[in-house]
Scaffold this motif. Structure first.
Motif, PDB file in Angstrom:
ATOM      1  N   ALA A   1       0.830  -1.209   0.000  1.00 61.68           N
ATOM      2  CA  ALA A   1       0.000   0.000   0.000  1.00 61.68           C
ATOM      3  C   ALA A   1       0.860   1.253   0.000  1.00 61.68           C
ATOM      4  N   GLY A   2       2.105   1.133   0.518  1.00 65.05           N
ATOM      5  CA  GLY A   2       2.968   2.312   0.577  1.00 65.05           C
ATOM      6  C   GLY A   2       4.285   2.165  -0.157  1.00 65.05           C
ATOM      7  N   GLU A   3       4.558   0.966  -0.705  1.00 62.25           N
ATOM      8  CA  GLU A   3       5.856   0.712  -1.339  1.00 62.25           C
ATOM      9  C   GLU A   3       5.664  -0.284  -2.477  1.00 62.25           C
ATOM     10  N   ASN A   4       5.921   0.165  -3.695  1.00 58.24           N
ATOM     11  CA  ASN A   4       5.625  -0.689  -4.845  1.00 58.24           C
ATOM     12  C   ASN A   4       6.856  -1.113  -5.641  1.00 58.24           C
ATOM     13  N   GLU A   5       8.059  -0.837  -5.128  1.00 61.31           N
ATOM     14  CA  GLU A   5       9.258  -1.119  -5.912  1.00 61.31           C
ATOM     15  C   GLU A   5      10.142  -2.234  -5.358  1.00 61.31           C
ATOM     16  N   THR A   6      10.245  -2.346  -4.042  1.00 57.83           N
ATOM     17  CA  THR A   6      11.145  -3.350  -3.458  1.00 57.83           C
ATOM     18  C   THR A   6      10.572  -4.758  -3.629  1.00 57.83           C
ATOM     19  N   PRO A   7      11.308  -5.652  -4.274  1.00 54.26           N
ATOM     20  CA  PRO A   7      10.805  -7.018  -4.475  1.00 54.26           C
ATOM     21  C   PRO A   7      10.650  -7.773  -3.160  1.00 54.26           C
ATOM     22  N   ILE A   8       9.616  -8.592  -3.095  1.00 56.57           N
ATOM     23  CA  ILE A   8       9.394  -9.453  -1.936  1.00 56.57           C
ATOM     24  C   ILE A   8       9.362 -10.905  -2.395  1.00 56.57           C
ATOM     25  N   VAL A   9      10.173 -11.717  -1.731  1.00 56.70           N
ATOM     26  CA  VAL A   9      10.249 -13.147  -2.018  1.00 56.70           C
ATOM     27  C   VAL A   9       9.796 -13.903  -0.774  1.00 56.70           C
ATOM     28  N   LEU A  10       8.891 -14.853  -0.944  1.00 56.29           N
ATOM     29  CA  LEU A  10       8.497 -15.710   0.168  1.00 56.29           C
ATOM     30  C   LEU A  10       9.390 -16.938   0.174  1.00 56.29           C
ATOM     31  N   MET A  11       9.980 -17.239   1.329  1.00 51.64           N
ATOM     32  CA  MET A  11      10.811 -18.435   1.453  1.00 51.64           C
ATOM     33  C   MET A  11      10.202 -19.363   2.488  1.00 51.64           C
ATOM     34  N   GLY A  12      10.058 -20.614   2.094  1.00 49.09           N
ATOM     35  CA  GLY A  12       9.479 -21.549   3.047  1.00 49.09           C
ATOM     36  C   GLY A  12       9.394 -22.958   2.498  1.00 49.09           C
ATOM     37  N   TYR A  13       8.353 -23.649   2.914  1.00 47.93           N
ATOM     38  CA  TYR A  13       8.194 -25.072   2.625  1.00 47.93           C
ATOM     39  C   TYR A  13       6.846 -25.299   1.946  1.00 47.93           C
ATOM     40  N   PHE A  14       6.741 -26.426   1.258  1.00 50.77           N
ATOM     41  CA  PHE A  14       5.570 -26.654   0.411  1.00 50.77           C
ATOM     42  C   PHE A  14       4.298 -26.929   1.208  1.00 50.77           C
ATOM     43  N   ASN A  15       4.439 -27.532   2.395  1.00 50.21           N
ATOM     44  CA  ASN A  15       3.255 -27.957   3.139  1.00 50.21           C
ATOM     45  C   ASN A  15       2.206 -26.856   3.346  1.00 50.21           C
ATOM     46  N   PRO A  16       2.579 -25.664   3.863  1.00 50.94           N
ATOM     47  CA  PRO A  16       1.561 -24.624   4.049  1.00 50.94           C
ATOM     48  C   PRO A  16       0.894 -24.193   2.735  1.00 50.94           C
ATOM     49  N   ILE A  17       1.675 -24.193   1.639  1.00 45.20           N
ATOM     50  CA  ILE A  17       1.120 -23.817   0.332  1.00 45.20           C
ATOM     51  C   ILE A  17       0.150 -24.896  -0.155  1.00 45.20           C
ATOM     52  N   TYR A  18       0.519 -26.152   0.035  1.00 43.38           N
ATOM     53  CA  TYR A  18      -0.330 -27.286  -0.371  1.00 43.38           C
ATOM     54  C   TYR A  18      -1.658 -27.250   0.382  1.00 43.38           C
ATOM     55  N   VAL A  19      -1.573 -26.985   1.682  1.00 42.74           N
ATOM     56  CA  VAL A  19      -2.788 -26.917   2.499  1.00 42.74           C
ATOM     57  C   VAL A  19      -3.656 -25.724   2.072  1.00 42.74           C
ATOM     58  N   TYR A  20      -3.032 -24.616   1.772  1.00 40.97           N
ATOM     59  CA  TYR A  20      -3.740 -23.403   1.332  1.00 40.97           C
ATOM     60  C   TYR A  20      -4.421 -23.640  -0.013  1.00 40.97           C
ATOM     61  N   GLY A  21      -3.775 -24.462  -0.850  1.00 46.00           N
ATOM     62  CA  GLY A  21      -4.253 -24.712  -2.216  1.00 46.00           C
ATOM     63  C   GLY A  21      -3.380 -23.956  -3.197  1.00 46.00           C
ATOM     64  N   VAL A  22      -2.686 -24.692  -4.073  1.00 48.08           N
ATOM     65  CA  VAL A  22      -1.684 -24.071  -4.945  1.00 48.08           C
ATOM     66  C   VAL A  22      -2.280 -22.962  -5.809  1.00 48.08           C
ATOM     67  N   GLU A  23      -3.359 -23.253  -6.485  1.00 45.95           N
ATOM     68  CA  GLU A  23      -3.946 -22.265  -7.403  1.00 45.95           C
ATOM     69  C   GLU A  23      -4.400 -21.020  -6.648  1.00 45.95           C
ATOM     70  N   ARG A  24      -5.064 -21.229  -5.526  1.00 50.48           N
ATOM     71  CA  ARG A  24      -5.538 -20.117  -4.700  1.00 50.48           C
ATOM     72  C   ARG A  24      -4.353 -19.319  -4.157  1.00 50.48           C
TER      73      ARG A  24
END
Length: 275
Positions: free
Chosen positions: A91-114
């Motif tokens: 909302a206040g910063e649109n230039e600095t890249p953000i990378v999420l680092m982690g493990y597949f399990n939370p993403i799998y539970v969340y649903g990959v497409e979603r």
């Protein structure tokens, strides 16, 4: 389509200097404190921000980052809340890249497409998922690339000439070179050895190479930056969070300023390296 990561590395090349990638654990030590810290990172000198997504079984992480993840989880952090924090940051910063680092399990539970749709909408630029090898690219890597997110792969000292092209095949954004064998924050990298390894990787790819794991001090960051496109610092920052907490494990008035002060020192050291 040019991503924020590609744009940032192009700007760094134009400036003739390496970049600083800061790793912090999302929601550590609590949501409000963390969001204040996150918003302060670009001005302190972070060129790219890596957000660790807390997980109960972080096999690649050393004690410092494991402890940070547990603090964040105890404070109620989730993948959905992490995406909400990215959205608030954007909302206040649109230039600095953000990378999420982690493990597949939370993403799998969340649903990959979603997850991919929500991450893109929130303003995430790239993913590092340490427990998905190239053989599993159909699970997340290829869908992420299709969604416009860079999928950043790790190369290590044990990634040989035969394996390296496999690792790099669908890598986008940058290559993350793990400077030591072992877990995060467990040893100190040798700048000369790292420089040679980065040169070897660059014979296989045009992507920038960022070096992390074990870089703790401004002096180490400067030494590693001399042979890399960017330096990643994580354990030192999350340890600074820990050292500023009160007896109950809660944030104090020192927490955010102390972390940002270290980021400024690291940024000054890295920016002193000229190409």
């Amino acid at each position: 389509m040019t991503t924020r990561i590609a744009t940032r590395f192009a700007a760094l090349a134009q400036e003739g200097r390496p970049g600083l990638v800061t790793f912090v654990t999302a929601g550590d030590p609590d949501g409000d404190t963390f969001l204040t810290l996150l918003k302060g990172l670009p001005e302190a000198g972070a060129d790219i921000i890596e957000l660790g997504v807390p997980f109960t079984d972080p096999m690649a992480d050393g004690p410092a980052i494991q402890a940070a993840g547990l603090r964040a989880l105890a404070a109620g952090q989730s993948l959905a809340k992490t995406l909400a924090m990215v959205k608030a940051f954007r909302a206040g910063e649109n230039e600095t890249p953000i990378v999420l680092m982690g493990y597949f399990n939370p993403i799998y539970v969340y649903g990959v497409e979603r997850f991919l749709a929500d991450a893109r909408a929130a303003g995430v630029d790239g993913l590092i998922v340490v427990d998905l090898p190239p053989e599993e690219d159909d699970e997340l890597c290829l869908p992420a690339l299709k969604a416009g997110l860079d999928f950043i792969r790790l190369a290590t000292p044990t990634t040989d000439e035969k394996r390296l092209p496999v690792v790099l095949k669908n890598t986008a954004g940058f290559v993350y070179y793990v400077s030591i064998t072992g877990i995060t924050g467990s040893a100190t990298p040798d700048a000369d050895v790292v420089g040679a390894a980065v040169s070897r990787i660059k014979t296989h790819t045009d992507l920038p190479v960022a070096v992390g794991f074990g870089v703790k001090t401004p002096e180490q960051a400067r030494a590693i930056a001399a042979g890399a496109d960017a330096v990643v610092v994580g354990s030192a920052l999350v340890e600074t969070v820990r050292h500023t907490l009160d007896g109950e494990g809660r944030a104090t008035e020192k927490t955010v300023p102390s972390v940002l002060a270290l980021v400024k020192e690291l940024a000054t050291a890295v920016r002193s390296v000229k190409r």
